[in-house]
Motif scaffolding. Structure first.
Motif, short mmCIF file in Angstrom:
data_model
loop_
_atom_site.label_atom_id
_atom_site.label_comp_id
_atom_site.label_asym_id
_atom_site.label_seq_id
_atom_site.Cartn_x
_atom_site.Cartn_y
_atom_site.Cartn_z
N ARG A 192 0.82 -1.22 0.00
CA ARG A 192 0.00 0.00 0.00
C ARG A 192 0.85 1.26 0.00
N ARG A 207 -4.54 8.50 6.40
CA ARG A 207 -5.92 8.01 6.60
C ARG A 207 -6.67 8.93 7.57
N ALA A 208 -5.98 9.35 8.62
CA ALA A 208 -6.63 10.22 9.61
C ALA A 208 -6.99 11.56 8.98
N ALA A 209 -6.09 12.08 8.13
CA ALA A 209 -6.35 13.38 7.49
C ALA A 209 -7.59 13.28 6.60
N ARG A 210 -7.71 12.16 5.89
CA ARG A 210 -8.86 11.96 5.01
C ARG A 210 -10.15 11.77 5.82
N ALA A 211 -10.05 10.95 6.85
CA ALA A 211 -11.22 10.70 7.70
C ALA A 211 -11.65 11.99 8.40
N GLY A 212 -10.68 12.83 8.75
CA GLY A 212 -10.99 14.10 9.40
C GLY A 212 -11.75 15.04 8.47
N ARG A 213 -11.34 15.04 7.20
CA ARG A 213 -12.06 15.85 6.20
C ARG A 213 -13.48 15.32 6.01
N ALA A 214 -13.60 13.97 5.98
CA ALA A 214 -14.92 13.37 5.81
C ALA A 214 -15.83 13.73 6.99
N GLN A 215 -15.27 13.63 8.21
CA GLN A 215 -16.08 13.94 9.40
C GLN A 215 -16.55 15.39 9.40
N ALA A 216 -15.70 16.28 8.84
CA ALA A 216 -16.08 17.71 8.78
C ALA A 216 -17.27 17.93 7.85
N THR A 217 -17.54 16.96 6.96
CA THR A 217 -18.68 17.11 6.03
C THR A 217 -19.89 16.31 6.52
N LYS A 218 -19.83 15.83 7.75
CA LYS A 218 -20.97 15.07 8.31
C LYS A 218 -22.09 16.05 8.67
N VAL A 219 -23.30 15.67 8.32
CA VAL A 219 -24.44 16.58 8.49
C VAL A 219 -24.97 16.52 9.92
N PHE A 271 -28.20 17.41 11.64
CA PHE A 271 -29.59 17.83 11.39
C PHE A 271 -30.15 18.54 12.62
#
Lengths: 366, 144
Positions: free
Chosen positions: B15, B121-133, B135
């Motif tokens: 990888r 991986r953490a940097a990517r997951a952190g970006r993803a979490q920042a786009t969590k909605v 409601f």
């Protein structure tokens, strides 16, 4: 008699030289590098990987450059290249439940374990041209980051499955057929259909899926879940006697929750459509899951309404853009002899028809 | 060395970005090819509905090789992509990890590679979490 004609060699060489010059374009403009295409035209690269059916971003970027951005031509180049590669083996099926998701949304449940993760999406953009992008070198604001959550995100359908509200998809253990090894045979099982759809032309699958939404084989689809992210690719290595991870790939997966069915023996249950595509190809994966579901009419005891998306032979025989473009474009190549024969035939038929309608001068004189 | 240890380092090496591995292992120790690097493809399978019967999804390019160190230890590599040097280095580390050099290599090469991977991986997951909605429900007319 078959007549072979040679010639045109010089014209072809010169045409290719001009093609190379046109591919480069205005030399006062900087040349595009393959890494630039890979990084900055990533969704074109993803589409070429998906339809070329070969996951290699560098090769797909090279194919796009060589094809001057003609994506079907680029897919053709990738398909041709992949035939030169020896097949080392077949992976263990990827586990999309363990995907490290960049994006994961559900249109059926607002609150679900793992949440709605938008990821780098065009959704909710205003679709207004951004002229700032026309100016080079504008610095980017840093992307916001939150505390990472590395836990696997469960599939939405697994939640429905738990209460038996959705049909089960058991692993029958049946070895799947492989389109790249045996020619397409109909009727196809679902595994063969999914392989064909995964590499099918996005435009064709999109239009078929749209036709089901408009009523031609309607299946009432909800996007239960759409997820994009990285999965590990694992391969059994015979000389080692165990499996290892050989790399990672980005996949897009869509699961639809569709109209339910029930019978005297079985209580009503939702049914499923499935889309899985190499790379980030969201539109394609949604479309694939709708077409997959439409093609399942027989297995689910539904009526064949004559809709194109229900017709396995129609869908699978016309979904491959390399096959389609090969047959379509071949008609522009020399058919001089075929046409000469047709021309002769039409001339003869016309002469016969004219002779019948116009009496000969001698007949008129008599 | 357990099979799981070996699976872990072979996976990590496969990888890794070729440039990262090359930076950590610039000089290549002597070895003999048992199978020189060869580029091929592996057919990747998915599962119907994510968990059902397998189907063929598409192929991925892979480079494999096998080599033998002067001490006789054999190393294998199967790495994604078409980078022969990547496969060569991965096979070398696989072989060396089975020798007395393992502890040194673990510290010098595998630990840094694992750190690079974890950080990415953490940097990517952190970006993803920042786009969590998040409601929230507006007060509806009849509730007011």
């Amino acid at each position: 008699m078959y007549v072979a004609v040679k010639g045109g060699e010089r014209a072809i060489d010169n045409a290719h030289a001009w093609l190379a010059e046109d591919r480069r374009g205005d030399t006062t403009v900087a040349e595009l590098s393959v890494p630039q295409i890979r990084e900055q035209l990533a969704l074109a690269v993803n589409r070429v990987m998906a339809e070329g059916s070969l996951y290699d971003p560098d090769l797909a970027a090279l194919a796009i450059k060589q094809a001057r951005g003609d994506l079907i031509e680029a897919v053709f180049l990738i398909r041709a290249y992949r035939t030169t590669l020896p097949r080392f083996g077949t992976s263990i099926p990827v586990d999309t439940a363990r995907m490290r998701v960049d994006r994961r949304i559900s249109a059926t449940f607002k609150d679900l374990p793992g949440g709605q993760i938008l990821g780098p999406t065009f959704d909710y953009t205003h679709r207004l041209l951004d002229f700032k992008l026309a100016a080079e070198g504008a610095p980017l604001a840093p992307t916001p980051q939150a505390a990472p959550d590395m836990a696997p995100v469960p599939h939405v359908t697994a939640l429905l499955d738990r209460d038996e509200l959705i049909e089960a998809t058991p692993d029958t253990g049946e070895a799947p057929p492989d389109l790249t090894r045996q020619p397409l045979e109909l009727p196809a099982n679902r595994a063969l259909r999914l392989q064909a759809l995964a590499r099918a032309d996005e435009g064709f699958i999109l239009s078929l899926a749209y036709s089901t939404q408009r009523g031609y084989g309607r299946t009432h689809a909800f996007v239960g879940e759409l997820r994009i992210g990285a999965v590990a690719v694992e391969l059994e290595i015979p000389e080692l006697g165990f499996a290892i991870t050989i790399g990672e790939m980005t996949l897009t997966e869509c699961e639809t929750v569709n109209q339910f069915k029930g019978s005297r023996t079985e209580p009503p249950q939702f049914t499923r459509g499935y889309g899985l595509v190499l790379g980030q190809c969201e539109r394609k994966s949604i479309a694939m899951s709708l077409v997959d579901r439409a093609l399942r009419w027989k297995e689910l005891g539904e009526d064949f309404t004559g809709a194109p998306a229900q017709d396995e032979e129609f869908v699978l025989s016309h979904a491959d853009n390399v096959q389609a473009t090969g047959f379509l474009e071949h008609i522009k190549l020399p058919h001089y002899v075929d046409f000469q024969a047709e021309l002769e035939l039409v001339r003869r038929l016309r002469a016969e028809a004219l002779a019948q309608t116009q009496p000969s001068p001698r007949a008129a004189a008599e | 060395m357990s099979i799981m240890d070996r699976q872990n380092w072979m996976g990590l090496l496969a990888r890794a970005r070729p440039a990262d591995l090359a930076a950590l292992l610039p000089d290549l120790p002597q070895s003999q090819w048992l199978r020189p690097p060869e580029v091929g493809a592996v057919m990747v399978q998915g599962r119907t509905g994510g968990s059902g019967a397998p189907f063929h999804l598409g192929e991925i390019t892979v480079t494999r090789c096998s080599l033998q160190l002067t001490c006789g230890t054999v190393g294998h590599a199967h790495v994604q992509g078409r980078d022969r040097d990547h496969a060569h280095r991965a096979a070398l580390v696989d072989a060396l990890m089975q020798t007395g050099a393992a502890a040194d290599l673990q510290a010098r090469i595998l630990a840094p590679l694992a750190r690079i991977e974890t950080d990415a991986r953490a940097a990517r997951a952190g970006r993803a979490q920042a786009t969590k909605v998040d409601f929230f429900t507006l007060v509806r007319g009849e509730d007011a």
